[in-house]
Design an enzyme around this catalytic site. Sequence first.
Site, PDB file in Angstrom:
ATOM      1  N   THR A  22       0.866  -1.183   0.000  1.00  0.00           N
ATOM      2  CA  THR A  22       0.000   0.000   0.000  1.00  0.00           C
ATOM      3  C   THR A  22       0.903   1.233   0.000  1.00  0.00           C
ATOM      4  O   THR A  22       1.010   1.944   0.993  1.00  0.00           O
ATOM      5  CB  THR A  22      -0.911   0.023   1.248  1.00  0.00           C
ATOM      6  OG1 THR A  22      -0.090  -0.200   2.404  1.00  0.00           O
ATOM      7  CG2 THR A  22      -1.986  -1.022   1.193  1.00  0.00           C
ATOM      8  N   THR A  45      -0.443  -2.198   6.241  1.00  0.00           N
ATOM      9  CA  THR A  45      -0.824  -0.986   6.956  1.00  0.00           C
ATOM     10  C   THR A  45      -1.742  -0.177   6.055  1.00  0.00           C
ATOM     11  O   THR A  45      -1.406   0.111   4.910  1.00  0.00           O
ATOM     12  CB  THR A  45       0.413  -0.149   7.296  1.00  0.00           C
ATOM     13  OG1 THR A  45       1.264  -0.991   8.048  1.00  0.00           O
ATOM     14  CG2 THR A  45       0.043   1.069   8.118  1.00  0.00           C
ATOM     15  N   ASN A  94       3.907   3.993  14.595  1.00  0.00           N
ATOM     16  CA  ASN A  94       5.016   4.377  13.724  1.00  0.00           C
ATOM     17  C   ASN A  94       5.284   5.878  13.805  1.00  0.00           C
ATOM     18  O   ASN A  94       6.436   6.317  13.777  1.00  0.00           O
ATOM     19  CB  ASN A  94       4.730   3.955  12.277  1.00  0.00           C
ATOM     20  CG  ASN A  94       5.151   2.508  12.044  1.00  0.00           C
ATOM     21  OD1 ASN A  94       5.858   1.927  12.857  1.00  0.00           O
ATOM     22  ND2 ASN A  94       4.703   1.928  10.953  1.00  0.00           N
ATOM     23  N   ALA A  95       4.221   6.676  13.915  1.00  0.00           N
ATOM     24  CA  ALA A  95       4.411   8.126  14.019  1.00  0.00           C
ATOM     25  C   ALA A  95       5.174   8.469  15.309  1.00  0.00           C
ATOM     26  O   ALA A  95       6.080   9.302  15.308  1.00  0.00           O
ATOM     27  CB  ALA A  95       3.059   8.837  13.987  1.00  0.00           C
ATOM     28  N   CYS A 142       8.069   2.231   6.047  1.00  0.00           N
ATOM     29  CA  CYS A 142       6.885   2.521   6.873  1.00  0.00           C
ATOM     30  C   CYS A 142       6.793   3.951   7.385  1.00  0.00           C
ATOM     31  O   CYS A 142       5.732   4.580   7.260  1.00  0.00           O
ATOM     32  CB  CYS A 142       6.859   1.590   8.071  1.00  0.00           C
ATOM     33  SG  CYS A 142       6.543  -0.094   7.587  1.00  0.00           S
ATOM     34  N   PHE A 171      18.590   0.845   4.691  1.00  0.00           N
ATOM     35  CA  PHE A 171      18.030   1.875   5.572  1.00  0.00           C
ATOM     36  C   PHE A 171      18.331   1.609   7.042  1.00  0.00           C
ATOM     37  O   PHE A 171      18.189   2.495   7.878  1.00  0.00           O
ATOM     38  CB  PHE A 171      16.525   2.055   5.338  1.00  0.00           C
ATOM     39  CG  PHE A 171      15.631   1.050   6.007  1.00  0.00           C
ATOM     40  CD1 PHE A 171      15.398  -0.189   5.446  1.00  0.00           C
ATOM     41  CD2 PHE A 171      15.015   1.357   7.216  1.00  0.00           C
ATOM     42  CE1 PHE A 171      14.563  -1.116   6.062  1.00  0.00           C
ATOM     43  CE2 PHE A 171      14.176   0.447   7.839  1.00  0.00           C
ATOM     44  CZ  PHE A 171      13.944  -0.800   7.264  1.00  0.00           C
ATOM     45  N   LYS A 172      18.774   0.385   7.348  1.00  0.00           N
ATOM     46  CA  LYS A 172      19.264   0.054   8.688  1.00  0.00           C
ATOM     47  C   LYS A 172      20.109  -1.207   8.546  1.00  0.00           C
ATOM     48  O   LYS A 172      20.114  -1.825   7.477  1.00  0.00           O
ATOM     49  CB  LYS A 172      18.101  -0.157   9.664  1.00  0.00           C
ATOM     50  CG  LYS A 172      17.210  -1.329   9.310  1.00  0.00           C
ATOM     51  CD  LYS A 172      15.987  -1.424  10.216  1.00  0.00           C
ATOM     52  CE  LYS A 172      16.317  -2.050  11.548  1.00  0.00           C
ATOM     53  NZ  LYS A 172      15.098  -2.472  12.279  1.00  0.00           N
TER      54      LYS A 172
HETATM   55  C1  UDX Z   1       9.329   0.230  11.762  1.00  0.00           C
HETATM   56  C2  UDX Z   1       8.731  -0.035  13.151  1.00  0.00           C
HETATM   57  O1  UDX Z   1       9.793  -0.104  14.116  1.00  0.00           O
HETATM   58  C3  UDX Z   1       7.951  -1.348  13.133  1.00  0.00           C
HETATM   59  O2  UDX Z   1       7.317  -1.548  14.386  1.00  0.00           O
HETATM   60  C4  UDX Z   1       6.913  -1.267  12.031  1.00  0.00           C
HETATM   61  O3  UDX Z   1       6.214  -2.496  11.946  1.00  0.00           O
HETATM   62  C5  UDX Z   1       7.546  -0.953  10.698  1.00  0.00           C
HETATM   63  O4  UDX Z   1       8.306   0.262  10.783  1.00  0.00           O
HETATM   64  P1  UDX Z   1      11.442  -0.658  10.403  1.00  0.00           P
HETATM   65  O5  UDX Z   1      11.170   0.490   9.492  1.00  0.00           O
HETATM   66  O6  UDX Z   1      11.620  -2.017   9.813  1.00  0.00           O
HETATM   67  O7  UDX Z   1      10.258  -0.803  11.486  1.00  0.00           O
HETATM   68  O8  UDX Z   1      12.776  -0.360  11.254  1.00  0.00           O
HETATM   69  P2  UDX Z   1      13.100   0.554  12.537  1.00  0.00           P
HETATM   70  O9  UDX Z   1      13.992  -0.236  13.403  1.00  0.00           O
HETATM   71  O10 UDX Z   1      11.899   1.119  13.150  1.00  0.00           O
HETATM   72  O11 UDX Z   1      13.985   1.725  11.907  1.00  0.00           O
HETATM   73  C6  UDX Z   1      13.427   2.704  11.039  1.00  0.00           C
HETATM   74  C7  UDX Z   1      14.470   3.742  10.704  1.00  0.00           C
HETATM   75  O12 UDX Z   1      14.767   4.549  11.848  1.00  0.00           O
HETATM   76  C8  UDX Z   1      15.800   3.173  10.249  1.00  0.00           C
HETATM   77  O13 UDX Z   1      16.302   3.934   9.176  1.00  0.00           O
HETATM   78  C9  UDX Z   1      16.674   3.293  11.469  1.00  0.00           C
HETATM   79  O14 UDX Z   1      18.033   3.341  11.169  1.00  0.00           O
HETATM   80  C10 UDX Z   1      16.168   4.609  12.056  1.00  0.00           C
HETATM   81  N1  UDX Z   1      16.440   4.774  13.485  1.00  0.00           N
HETATM   82  C11 UDX Z   1      15.902   3.917  14.388  1.00  0.00           C
HETATM   83  C12 UDX Z   1      17.203   5.863  13.916  1.00  0.00           C
HETATM   84  O15 UDX Z   1      17.684   6.654  13.108  1.00  0.00           O
HETATM   85  N2  UDX Z   1      17.411   6.031  15.255  1.00  0.00           N
HETATM   86  C13 UDX Z   1      16.884   5.178  16.192  1.00  0.00           C
HETATM   87  O16 UDX Z   1      17.109   5.421  17.403  1.00  0.00           O
HETATM   88  C14 UDX Z   1      16.115   4.091  15.737  1.00  0.00           C
END
Ligand code: UDX
Length: 465
Positions: free
Chosen positions: A92, A132, A223-224, A275, A337-338
Amino acid sequence: MTDFEKRILCIGAGYVGGPTMAMIAFKCPQYKVHVVDINPDRIDAWNSQNLPIYEPGLEEVVFEARGRNLFFSTDIQEGIEEADIIFVSVNTPTKTFGEGAGMAADLQYWEKTARQILECSKSPKIIVEKSTVPVRTAQAMERILGTDGTGKFQVLSNPEFLAEGTAIEDLKCPDRVLIGSRLTEEGLKARDELVSIYANWVPKDNIVTSDTWSSELSKLVANAFLAQRISSINAISALCEKTGADVSRVAYAVGKDGRIGDKFLKSSVGFGGSCFKKDILNLVYLCRSYGLQEVADYWEQVVKINEYQKERFVLNMLHTMFDTLAGKKICLLGFAFKADTGDTRETPGIYIAQRLAEEHCRVVVSDPQALDNAKIDLKELGDAVSYVEDPYEAAADCDALAVLTEWNLYKELDYAKIYNSMTKPAFVFDGRNILDHQALHDIGFNVFPIGKPALTHYRTNGRTR
Ligand code: UDX
Ligand code: ADP
């Protein structure tokens, strides 16, 4: 087939559908779990030794259940016909055209799926929203299916909270499983069916139930809130860089307050992933469509700060490296992205590589899992970008390293060796604050962390220590 206690179908074999269904099959051998997708290449990959997504621990789970009670195919019609419970996990994405472009969710794949379910269903089904979706999508699904909550179809909301890179752990031990339903007799019965699936391995206290709309909204809000924490600390990182404070120390001290907590306070080059941005923009669109302008503006700011953080990172490189990047060569250490994923959706690396190319800088992208995706994402940048998995090779002859992903391997590189192979003066921009900055400075690098004083071998505008 009839030997199985329940027949579960999942439509959509992506980052959410694939791991989620693999976990249900793994934990519940008494159920038949069938995952279908319109993309035959994806299905072939799920049926091979080379799974289509990289996720620690995923192979063990898939290889154990596949062929036993976990099946992947493109046969959507047969899948729908035989299923008792259908999870809908199609994409989506943010709408790119027409009303709500750039903000609202594009529900075309989702609607197509709903119509297909209606066409192929001969027996009663429980339909579970996993993707979502904006609030009240379950109602739209009910309308397409021609139900008002009674009769053949029951529509439940069961948003997925797994994070990539830790999907298997998150699925094994979720903080909570959320299930929304109509609060009618039929709705509650369907909800209990879904509860009984998760209860095979999730403690009952961690299975939270609610009405459908609250469940849908909770996913967007979760998520927000998570993204808001990152934008909050990233906003403070800008102030730290001006004042000489250290954002990690600030985050530590602030997070020690039990009311605030220490998670999701790592300052970075910006959040990415499929997300956060999408869901916040959805929330913003939702608020605007209800006339809640102030609320919409409030949440939109979380995305704006994220854009600002990425641009700040680029401008910092530009100004530090004598106000021109033309002809320089910068190595991006990490593109996913991580860490622990090959996913590059909305990764800050895309924006940063594009901006560097705009400045006529040559970019070398290195990443242990994400290079195939990077090549697709940056295709239009052509020769300005090269892709080299080995970090030593990638860094050779570069003017600077920019750490964009917190892969553990980058903490353990031989930076003296890398320094010797680079153009001087050599710079490090640590967009994740994962390296030993003092050690790098001792080697000879000029080091620019996020939200901390720079360590340089020359005078800078207030950022020298
Ligand atoms: C997120 C939500 O955590 C999860 O619950 C939902 O189902 C989907 O979206 P995701 O996007 O897979 O999950 O990874 P997440 O660990 O949340 O990281 C998102 C981004 O934030 C990454 O780019 C990560 O590097 C960044 N991040 C995370 C930071 O920059 N600092 C932080 O302290 C934590
Ligand atoms: P997510 O991260 O939410 O899992 P993905 O994009 O990884 O999103 O996965 C969504 C999957 O849904 C894709 O593999 C896509 O091919 C599939 N899909 C989209 N529309 C349909 C459809 N009508 N029927 C079956 N699968 C679909």
